[in-house]
Design a protein around this motif. Structure first.
Motif, PDB file in Angstrom:
ATOM      1  N   TYR A   1     -21.975 -22.297 -53.781  1.00  0.00           N
ATOM      2  CA  TYR A   1     -23.276 -21.862 -53.277  1.00  0.00           C
ATOM      3  C   TYR A   1     -23.418 -20.343 -53.276  1.00  0.00           C
ATOM      4  O   TYR A   1     -24.407 -19.817 -52.765  1.00  0.00           O
ATOM      5  CB  TYR A   1     -23.474 -22.354 -51.834  1.00  0.00           C
ATOM      6  CG  TYR A   1     -23.638 -23.836 -51.691  1.00  0.00           C
ATOM      7  CD1 TYR A   1     -24.780 -24.480 -52.144  1.00  0.00           C
ATOM      8  CD2 TYR A   1     -22.642 -24.601 -51.080  1.00  0.00           C
ATOM      9  CE1 TYR A   1     -24.936 -25.842 -52.000  1.00  0.00           C
ATOM     10  CE2 TYR A   1     -22.795 -25.973 -50.932  1.00  0.00           C
ATOM     11  CZ  TYR A   1     -23.945 -26.587 -51.396  1.00  0.00           C
ATOM     12  OH  TYR A   1     -24.094 -27.942 -51.256  1.00  0.00           O
ATOM     13  N   SER A   2     -22.443 -19.626 -53.832  1.00  0.00           N
ATOM     14  CA  SER A   2     -22.429 -18.172 -53.678  1.00  0.00           C
ATOM     15  C   SER A   2     -23.695 -17.508 -54.227  1.00  0.00           C
ATOM     16  O   SER A   2     -24.271 -16.628 -53.574  1.00  0.00           O
ATOM     17  CB  SER A   2     -21.184 -17.585 -54.360  1.00  0.00           C
ATOM     18  OG  SER A   2     -21.138 -17.919 -55.737  1.00  0.00           O
TER      19      SER A   2
ATOM     20  N   VAL B   1     -28.067 -14.051 -47.818  1.00  0.00           N
ATOM     21  CA  VAL B   1     -27.090 -14.455 -46.806  1.00  0.00           C
ATOM     22  C   VAL B   1     -25.694 -14.118 -47.303  1.00  0.00           C
ATOM     23  O   VAL B   1     -25.312 -14.469 -48.424  1.00  0.00           O
ATOM     24  CB  VAL B   1     -27.180 -15.972 -46.520  1.00  0.00           C
ATOM     25  CG1 VAL B   1     -26.102 -16.390 -45.525  1.00  0.00           C
ATOM     26  CG2 VAL B   1     -28.558 -16.328 -45.991  1.00  0.00           C
ATOM     27  N   ASN B   2     -24.924 -13.427 -46.484  1.00  0.00           N
ATOM     28  CA  ASN B   2     -23.551 -13.095 -46.835  1.00  0.00           C
ATOM     29  C   ASN B   2     -22.602 -13.774 -45.856  1.00  0.00           C
ATOM     30  O   ASN B   2     -22.667 -13.552 -44.653  1.00  0.00           O
ATOM     31  CB  ASN B   2     -23.339 -11.570 -46.785  1.00  0.00           C
ATOM     32  CG  ASN B   2     -21.926 -11.200 -47.207  1.00  0.00           C
ATOM     33  OD1 ASN B   2     -21.372 -11.809 -48.114  1.00  0.00           O
ATOM     34  ND2 ASN B   2     -21.355 -10.214 -46.545  1.00  0.00           N
ATOM     35  N   ILE B   3     -21.737 -14.639 -46.391  1.00  0.00           N
ATOM     36  CA  ILE B   3     -20.778 -15.367 -45.552  1.00  0.00           C
ATOM     37  C   ILE B   3     -19.397 -14.763 -45.761  1.00  0.00           C
ATOM     38  O   ILE B   3     -18.899 -14.698 -46.884  1.00  0.00           O
ATOM     39  CB  ILE B   3     -20.769 -16.859 -45.900  1.00  0.00           C
ATOM     40  CG1 ILE B   3     -22.139 -17.465 -45.569  1.00  0.00           C
ATOM     41  CG2 ILE B   3     -19.661 -17.600 -45.152  1.00  0.00           C
ATOM     42  CD1 ILE B   3     -22.282 -18.912 -45.948  1.00  0.00           C
TER      43      ILE B   3
ATOM     44  N   PRO C   1     -16.989 -23.410 -50.586  1.00  0.00           N
ATOM     45  CA  PRO C   1     -18.234 -23.580 -51.342  1.00  0.00           C
ATOM     46  C   PRO C   1     -19.062 -22.303 -51.421  1.00  0.00           C
ATOM     47  O   PRO C   1     -20.093 -22.276 -52.089  1.00  0.00           O
ATOM     48  CB  PRO C   1     -18.984 -24.652 -50.530  1.00  0.00           C
ATOM     49  CG  PRO C   1     -18.504 -24.442 -49.136  1.00  0.00           C
ATOM     50  CD  PRO C   1     -17.061 -24.045 -49.266  1.00  0.00           C
ATOM     51  N   TYR C   2     -18.588 -21.247 -50.755  1.00  0.00           N
ATOM     52  CA  TYR C   2     -19.352 -19.999 -50.721  1.00  0.00           C
ATOM     53  C   TYR C   2     -18.804 -18.941 -51.662  1.00  0.00           C
ATOM     54  O   TYR C   2     -19.157 -17.767 -51.575  1.00  0.00           O
ATOM     55  CB  TYR C   2     -19.409 -19.466 -49.282  1.00  0.00           C
ATOM     56  CG  TYR C   2     -19.956 -20.495 -48.334  1.00  0.00           C
ATOM     57  CD1 TYR C   2     -21.258 -20.973 -48.477  1.00  0.00           C
ATOM     58  CD2 TYR C   2     -19.170 -21.019 -47.315  1.00  0.00           C
ATOM     59  CE1 TYR C   2     -21.769 -21.942 -47.621  1.00  0.00           C
ATOM     60  CE2 TYR C   2     -19.670 -21.987 -46.459  1.00  0.00           C
ATOM     61  CZ  TYR C   2     -20.970 -22.443 -46.623  1.00  0.00           C
ATOM     62  OH  TYR C   2     -21.466 -23.406 -45.776  1.00  0.00           O
ATOM     63  N   GLU C   3     -17.912 -19.346 -52.567  1.00  0.00           N
ATOM     64  CA  GLU C   3     -17.418 -18.433 -53.591  1.00  0.00           C
ATOM     65  C   GLU C   3     -16.985 -19.245 -54.811  1.00  0.00           C
ATOM     66  O   GLU C   3     -16.751 -20.454 -54.719  1.00  0.00           O
ATOM     67  CB  GLU C   3     -16.243 -17.606 -53.062  1.00  0.00           C
ATOM     68  CG  GLU C   3     -15.048 -18.417 -52.618  1.00  0.00           C
ATOM     69  CD  GLU C   3     -13.958 -17.561 -52.007  1.00  0.00           C
ATOM     70  OE1 GLU C   3     -12.779 -17.796 -52.340  1.00  0.00           O
ATOM     71  OE2 GLU C   3     -14.275 -16.650 -51.201  1.00  0.00           O
ATOM     72  N   ALA C   4     -16.928 -18.562 -55.944  1.00  0.00           N
ATOM     73  CA  ALA C   4     -16.524 -19.234 -57.173  1.00  0.00           C
ATOM     74  C   ALA C   4     -15.078 -19.704 -57.066  1.00  0.00           C
ATOM     75  O   ALA C   4     -14.270 -19.114 -56.339  1.00  0.00           O
ATOM     76  CB  ALA C   4     -16.689 -18.292 -58.358  1.00  0.00           C
ATOM     77  N   LEU C   5     -14.768 -20.767 -57.772  1.00  0.00           N
ATOM     78  CA  LEU C   5     -13.412 -21.309 -57.753  1.00  0.00           C
ATOM     79  C   LEU C   5     -12.502 -20.414 -58.589  1.00  0.00           C
ATOM     80  O   LEU C   5     -12.705 -20.257 -59.791  1.00  0.00           O
ATOM     81  CB  LEU C   5     -13.420 -22.730 -58.315  1.00  0.00           C
ATOM     82  CG  LEU C   5     -12.217 -23.617 -58.005  1.00  0.00           C
ATOM     83  CD1 LEU C   5     -12.134 -23.903 -56.513  1.00  0.00           C
ATOM     84  CD2 LEU C   5     -12.328 -24.931 -58.770  1.00  0.00           C
ATOM     85  N   GLY C   6     -11.496 -19.807 -57.972  1.00  0.00           N
ATOM     86  CA  GLY C   6     -10.587 -18.907 -58.682  1.00  0.00           C
ATOM     87  C   GLY C   6      -9.650 -19.662 -59.613  1.00  0.00           C
ATOM     88  O   GLY C   6      -9.457 -20.884 -59.487  1.00  0.00           O
ATOM     89  N   ASP C   7      -9.047 -18.941 -60.552  1.00  0.00           N
ATOM     90  CA  ASP C   7      -8.163 -19.559 -61.542  1.00  0.00           C
ATOM     91  C   ASP C   7      -6.973 -20.259 -60.895  1.00  0.00           C
ATOM     92  O   ASP C   7      -6.585 -21.360 -61.305  1.00  0.00           O
ATOM     93  CB  ASP C   7      -7.647 -18.492 -62.525  1.00  0.00           C
ATOM     94  CG  ASP C   7      -8.740 -17.983 -63.450  1.00  0.00           C
ATOM     95  OD1 ASP C   7      -9.772 -18.672 -63.572  1.00  0.00           O
ATOM     96  OD2 ASP C   7      -8.560 -16.901 -64.032  1.00  0.00           O
ATOM     97  N   GLU C   8      -6.398 -19.638 -59.879  1.00  0.00           N
ATOM     98  CA  GLU C   8      -5.223 -20.215 -59.235  1.00  0.00           C
ATOM     99  C   GLU C   8      -5.561 -21.532 -58.540  1.00  0.00           C
ATOM    100  O   GLU C   8      -4.817 -22.509 -58.632  1.00  0.00           O
ATOM    101  CB  GLU C   8      -4.631 -19.222 -58.231  1.00  0.00           C
ATOM    102  CG  GLU C   8      -3.279 -19.655 -57.675  1.00  0.00           C
ATOM    103  CD  GLU C   8      -2.654 -18.595 -56.778  1.00  0.00           C
ATOM    104  OE1 GLU C   8      -1.631 -18.912 -56.159  1.00  0.00           O
ATOM    105  OE2 GLU C   8      -3.196 -17.472 -56.707  1.00  0.00           O
ATOM    106  N   VAL C   9      -6.703 -21.547 -57.858  1.00  0.00           N
ATOM    107  CA  VAL C   9      -7.126 -22.768 -57.170  1.00  0.00           C
ATOM    108  C   VAL C   9      -7.496 -23.843 -58.191  1.00  0.00           C
ATOM    109  O   VAL C   9      -7.206 -25.020 -57.996  1.00  0.00           O
ATOM    110  CB  VAL C   9      -8.312 -22.479 -56.231  1.00  0.00           C
ATOM    111  CG1 VAL C   9      -8.771 -23.758 -55.532  1.00  0.00           C
ATOM    112  CG2 VAL C   9      -7.936 -21.431 -55.198  1.00  0.00           C
TER     113      VAL C   9
END
Length: 299
Positions: A193-194, A202-204, A218-226
């Motif tokens: 939802y970023s 809205v900044n979470i 859900p408030y940030e892009a999925l990083g490579d490690e995750v």
């Protein structure tokens, strides 16, 4: 407006034994309950498994919602229906959501095992799959039942992913000419939802302790490690899926053959050719033949 965090926790950021084609339907059906909307839902407040409270569950009018396996007259054959989205527990989600719970299937399997008047069981399967949680123990319970009484899985059209896992545990299986079987794989969903939050101004800011605590936010892009971690988890569950089916259908399909399907679905005769199911047939004719066979054995 009611939120259902338990449903959301099963749908997102967890491996799903679901066919890709049903995810949109699954998410659309659950969205009002998860994210809020004009949804009302009564009864079924308990969500436990221990002691099989599903047997005491009631619908929104206070009527018993658990009725046990459906009997076909006095044939000695019971029907367990495996239809719609497959979910772990049945008291906070049910027929109103076009779903079947592993919990409910477990209870019906127990009834079939203990009832001496039930001499054979038909699994009527029409589902694109669902949650991982509870799927393997449910399939194991059906496999155990199949060691004691004949169990025929009849597809009334689809047995994909978790639904196929369950069908594969039966003694035998029948698929219609236009039916689909397979999807022996795992899929996961992550919602980001970023950008929507940025657009809304809205900044979470997550505040957490433990490096992995904020994984799958859900408030940030999925990083490579995750992402790599998620793929590894999906691979692990897929291996469990393959091993389970190969064990249930020993001598009919191997783990290597299942892996080579790459989670593809197969129609009718092709599903039989691959070894996913045993024969092509009309569901009603297959049920009638099974009922006759059970009757002959009892005579």
């Amino acid at each position: 407006m009611t939120h259902y965090p338990q449903i959301a926790s099963q749908l997102f950021n967890r491996p799903l034994l679901a066919h890709r084609g049903t995810l949109e339907q699954y998410a659309r059906a659950m969205a009002p309950r998860i994210f809020g909307g004009s949804v009302t839902f009564g009864g079924e407040w308990q969500a436990g498994l221990i002691g099989e409270p599903v047997r005491d569950a009631v619908d929104f009018e206070g009527n018993p919602s658990y009725t046990g396996p459906r009997m076909i007259g006095k044939s000695g054959v019971a029907v367990i229906e495996v239809e719609g989205a497959l979910v772990p527990k049945g008291k906070w989600i049910g027929a109103m959501c076009d779903a079947t719970s592993y919990e409910g299937i477990h209870a019906q399997v127990g009834d079939c095992r203990s009832n001496k008047d039930i001499r054979g069981v038909i699994l009527e399967v029409d589902s694109f799959g669902g949650a991982v949680s509870g799927a393997f123990s449910c399939a194991d319970a059906i496999h155990q039942l199949a060691q004691e009484k004949p169990v025929l899985a009849i597809l009334t059209e689809h047995a994909c992913s978790a639904a196929y896992l369950i069908a594969s545990a039966a003694t035998g299986s029948v698929i219609p000419k236009t039916g689909l079987a397979g999807s022996v794989g795992v899929i996961m969903l992550h919602v980001d939802y970023s950008k929507a939050m940025d657009k809304a101004g809205v900044n979470i800011t997550p505040i957490f302790s433990g490096a992995r605590k904020n994984d799958y936010s859900p408030y940030e892009a999925l990083g490579d490690e995750v992402y790599k971690k998620a793929v590894a988890e999906a691979d692990t569950v897929r291996d469990m899926f393959i091993d389970a089916v190969a064990g249930y259908r020993k001598g009919r399909i191997t783990a290597d053959a299942l892996r080579k399907t790459e989670a593809e679905t197969f129609m009718g005769a092709d599903a039989v050719k691959v070894g996913l199911v045993d024969e092509v047939g009309d569901p009603i004719a297959a049920a009638n033949a099974f009922i006759s066979e059970i009757g002959r054995k009892a005579a």
